[in-house]
Design an enzyme around this catalytic site. Structure first.
Site, PDB file in Angstrom:
ATOM      1  N   HIS A   1      17.077  70.307 -38.762  1.00 42.73           N
ATOM      2  CA  HIS A   1      15.753  70.112 -38.154  1.00 42.73           C
ATOM      3  C   HIS A   1      14.767  71.177 -38.595  1.00 42.73           C
ATOM      4  O   HIS A   1      15.143  72.250 -39.068  1.00 42.73           O
ATOM      5  CB  HIS A   1      15.861  70.127 -36.626  1.00 42.73           C
TER       6      HIS A   1
ATOM      7  N   ASP B   1      11.805  73.152 -36.482  1.00 44.23           N
ATOM      8  CA  ASP B   1      11.656  73.346 -35.035  1.00 44.23           C
ATOM      9  C   ASP B   1      10.532  72.497 -34.423  1.00 44.23           C
ATOM     10  O   ASP B   1       9.386  72.534 -34.903  1.00 44.23           O
ATOM     11  CB  ASP B   1      11.396  74.828 -34.730  1.00 44.23           C
TER      12      ASP B   1
ATOM     13  N   HIS C   1      16.808  73.704 -40.912  1.00 45.13           N
ATOM     14  CA  HIS C   1      17.993  74.532 -40.723  1.00 45.13           C
ATOM     15  C   HIS C   1      18.961  73.853 -39.769  1.00 45.13           C
ATOM     16  O   HIS C   1      18.590  72.906 -39.049  1.00 45.13           O
ATOM     17  CB  HIS C   1      17.618  75.924 -40.201  1.00 45.13           C
TER      18      HIS C   1
ATOM     19  N   ARG D   1      14.729  84.051 -29.456  1.00 44.72           N
ATOM     20  CA  ARG D   1      13.984  83.364 -30.510  1.00 44.72           C
ATOM     21  C   ARG D   1      12.517  83.290 -30.118  1.00 44.72           C
ATOM     22  O   ARG D   1      12.195  82.937 -28.980  1.00 44.72           O
ATOM     23  CB  ARG D   1      14.584  81.967 -30.655  1.00 44.72           C
TER      24      ARG D   1
HETATM   25  C1  SIN Z   1      17.684  77.173 -33.880  1.00 44.28           C
HETATM   26  O1  SIN Z   1      16.784  77.898 -33.464  1.00 44.28           O
HETATM   27  O2  SIN Z   1      17.487  76.045 -34.266  1.00 44.28           O
HETATM   28  C2  SIN Z   1      19.066  77.752 -33.905  1.00 44.28           C
HETATM   29  C3  SIN Z   1      19.251  78.650 -35.043  1.00 44.28           C
HETATM   30  C4  SIN Z   1      20.488  79.484 -34.882  1.00 44.28           C
HETATM   31  O3  SIN Z   1      20.942  79.667 -33.752  1.00 44.28           O
HETATM   32  O4  SIN Z   1      20.986  79.983 -35.889  1.00 44.28           O
END
Ligand code: SIN
Length: 275
Positions: free
Chosen positions: A101, A103, A246, A261
């Site tokens: 995806h 984000d 990612h 995050r």
């Molecule tokens: C995400 O924010 O999509 C997860 C990325 C991660 O935990 O490595």
């Protein structure tokens, strides 16, 4: 190759990703910030080791790239909606970001980038993969590229139950975006469809849309477009959602992986005509 005065930049692959050394993200001066920004635009994903920044310093570093984005539904820390909690432990039923995806691409104005700081990591596993959507676009034939440039797709989110009993911050977003977008800084074209949010190409019949999306969603997973990061406590990754996707691998149950995050608000995706 570009040179930097205030940081050391070691590319991970020729296509995507770079490890940055010689910087403490808690105290970044203007010249160092400019080097980080330039390296980010060149490599799409940057990695940093051994960062000790506090949540406030994490927020402050992210704010230097623009106003912050609030996730529609994810739990957050310290009463600050911009500070999203990333945590998977022995009790988890799923991990965040397990499908490919970009984000919250279902937002009308999806976040331009995300900065993830992990504080606790499993002793093995828990890597994250990123794929370059510049490379995915560039690898297509000119005929298919130009057909895709005539298309738009609906991105839809549904976080119902995804974050347990946490009350969502706002209604689950849904938006229509170009299938190919122009990066507002680099002006390069990038594929902008992903398996977590993109549901339908609007100009095609349902079966045509499904078949084309199946092809594209498989295409973007080509390992030649990817890099992979092995986390350690204090590692930071910052990725550009406008030109990458990612996925976070959950292969470490029952171990814990946790951090914070912060995402930066982006603009409405657009395709700049080159004709
Ligand atoms: C995400 O924010 O999509 C997860 C990325 C991660 O935990 O490595």
């Amino acid at each position: 190759m570009q040179s930097y005065t205030h940081i050391e930049v070691q590319p991970v692959t020729p296509t995507i990703g770079a490890l940055v050394r010689g910087v403490d993200l808690a105290t970044v001066d203007d010249e160092t910030w400019q080097d980080i920004f330039d390296a980010w635009m060149s490599h799409s994903v940057l990695f940093f080791r051994d960062q000790t920044m506090s949540p406030e310093q994490h927020l402050a570093f992210a704010r230097r790239f623009g106003p912050l984005h609030v996730h529609p539904a994810a739990p957050y820390a310290n009463g600050i909606p911009e500070l999203m909690i990333i945590r998977t432990d022995r009790h988890s039923k799923r991990n965040n970001g397990s499908g490919w995806h970009s984000d919250v691409s279902a937002d009308e104005e999806p976040p331009l980038g995300t900065i993830l700081h992990l504080h606790e990591v499993p002793s093995r596993g828990g890597d994250t993969l990123w794929s370059s959507m510049y490379a995915a676009y560039d690898a297509l034939s000119p005929r298919l590229q130009s057909f895709l440039e005539s298309l738009t797709a609906r991105h839809t989110s549904n976080y119902d139950g995804y974050y347990g009993d946490h009350t969502p911050q706002r209604a689950f977003p849904s938006a229509v975006h170009p299938v190919v977008r122009t990066h507002p800084v680099t002006k390069r074209k990038a594929l902008f469809v992903n398996s977590s949010f993109t549901r339908r190409i609007l100009e095609l019949t349902a079966p045509e849309s499904r078949s084309l999306l199946d092809f594209l969603l498989d295409h973007v997973q080509n390992p030649a477009f990817q890099c992979r990061f092995k986390w350690a406590p204090g590692s930071v990754a910052m990725w550009d959602n406008r030109c990458t996707q990612h996925m976070a691998i959950w292969d470490y149950h029952p171990m814990t992986r946790a951090g914070l995050r912060v995402s930066i608000k982006g603009d409405r995706p657009y395709l700049q005509s080159t004709g």
